[in-house]
Design a protein around this motif. Structure first.
Motif, PDB file in Angstrom:
ATOM      1  N   TYR A  22       0.846  -1.174   0.000  1.00  0.00           N
ATOM      2  CA  TYR A  22       0.000   0.000   0.000  1.00  0.00           C
ATOM      3  C   TYR A  22       0.892   1.237   0.000  1.00  0.00           C
ATOM      4  N   THR A  98       3.215  -1.445   4.237  1.00  0.00           N
ATOM      5  CA  THR A  98       2.755  -0.086   3.989  1.00  0.00           C
ATOM      6  C   THR A  98       3.929   0.825   3.705  1.00  0.00           C
ATOM      7  N   THR A 121      -2.034   4.615  -3.340  1.00  0.00           N
ATOM      8  CA  THR A 121      -3.205   3.784  -3.075  1.00  0.00           C
ATOM      9  C   THR A 121      -4.300   4.585  -2.390  1.00  0.00           C
ATOM     10  N   TYR A 122      -3.887   5.460  -1.465  1.00  0.00           N
ATOM     11  CA  TYR A 122      -4.843   6.192  -0.624  1.00  0.00           C
ATOM     12  C   TYR A 122      -4.152   7.449  -0.107  1.00  0.00           C
ATOM     13  N   LEU A 228      -9.616   0.760   3.214  1.00  0.00           N
ATOM     14  CA  LEU A 228      -8.855   0.045   2.191  1.00  0.00           C
ATOM     15  C   LEU A 228      -9.498  -1.308   1.889  1.00  0.00           C
TER      16      LEU A 228
END
Length: 237
Positions: A22, A98, A121-122, A228
Motif C-alpha cells: 500500500y 505499507t 493507493t490512498y 482500504l
C-alpha cells in the motif's frame, strides 16, 4: 537515496508478498498541519501492530528522514527520495506492508504531488481547522480527487482542552464543503515533541498523555484499514 540507505528497522523480512505494498500519501498544500507527525506515528503504529513500514520522505526539508535517523530503533525504515517517480519501483518491494509518503507542504510542490498521487493507493489529508488552513486543504482535496485517488481528511492538532466541540466544528466545515473525513481525530499533546526530543518513537514513549495520542493514531489506522478493505477488488480477497 536508494533503499540500501534506509534507517535499519531491525525486523527480518518475511515471506515474499504477493502484491505491491500500500502507498499511503500524507499531503496538504498547507505547511504546519501535522503531516510529519502523522506519517511517523502511523509508521510506528504499523510496526507495533507487527506490520512492516517504510517512510518515503519527498520533502526537500527531509524532516521525516532526519528525525527518524536519530531515533533509537524506530522499527520502520526511512528514505529521502526527491524523485517521486521512484515510487513505482519502491512499491514493488516485498518487504513492506505499507509505504507512507511525506509530501512537501507548499503550493510549489504541486508537480511533486501529481507524481506521487499517480503512484498512491490512498491519500490522507491532515487538517488543523485553522482559518488559514481551510482553502489549502480544499485545494489539496481537489487535486487528489482529480487524480482519482481515494482519500479522507483527518483533523489534527485538536486542542484536548476544547473537548469535542472543536473537532465537531471541523467536521461540520468539511461536510459543508462536501469533503470526506475520518471519524477519528488526532489531539495535540506535548508527548509528541517530547518523544522526538528523546529520540523515542511515540509507541514506546512513556509520558502522561502518550497513551491518548497512541489511541488516536490506532483509531485512525483502523479506519484506514477498514476503508482500504472496502475498496479492495473482489479478486484480491
Amino acid at each position: 537515496m536508494t533503499i540500501n540507505a534506509t534507517a535499519p528497522s531491525g525486523a527480518q523480512p518475511g515471506n515474499a508478498r504477493q502484491t505491491d505494498s500500500y502507498v499511503i500519501t500524507i499531503a496538504n498544500q498547507k505547511g504546519g498541519v501535522g503531516k510529519t507527525m502523522l506519517t511517523l506515528s502511523l509508521a510506528a503504529h504499523t510496526v507495533a501492530a507487527h506490520g512492516r513500514a517504510l517512510v518515503v520522505d519527498v520533502d526537500p526539508q527531509a524532516n521525516a528522514h532526519d528525525i527518524t535517523m536519530v531515533m533509537q530503533q524506530p522499527g520502520y525504515d526511512v528514505m529521502h527520495e526527491l524523485d517521486p517517480r521512484a515510487l513505482t519501483a519502491i512499491r514493488q518491494l516485498r518487504n513492506y506492508d505499507t509505504i507512507l509518503v511525506d509530501c512537501p507542504g507548499s503550493l510549489e510542490g504541486h508537480d511533486v504531488l501529481a507524481e506521487v498521487l499517480a503512484r498512491t493507493t490512498y491519500a490522507i489529508i491532515p487538517y488543523d481547522h485553522e482559518p488559514e488552513s481551510i482553502l489549502p486543504t480544499l485545494r489539496t482535496v481537489e487535486r487528489v480527487k482529480a487524480a482519482g485517488v481515494p482519500y479522507a481528511v483527518v483533523v489534527t492538532k485538536a486542542d484536548p482542552r476544547l473537548g469535542a466541540d472543536h473537532i465537531i466544528d471541523a467536521w461540520t466545515t468539511l461536510e459543508g464543503a462536501g469533503v470526506q473525513h475520518f471519524r477519528s481525530a488526532i489531539r495535540l499533546y506535548r508527548a509528541w515533541p517530547n518523544s522526538l526530543r528523546a529520540g523515542v518513537p511515540i509507541t514506546r514513549w512513556n509520558e502522561r498523555y502518550a497513551p491518548r495520542l497512541r489511541e488516536d493514531i490506532a483509531a485512525l489506522h483502523t479506519e484506514l484499514l477498514l476503508d482500504l478493505g472496502r475498496r479492495a477488488p473482489k479478486g484480491d480477497e
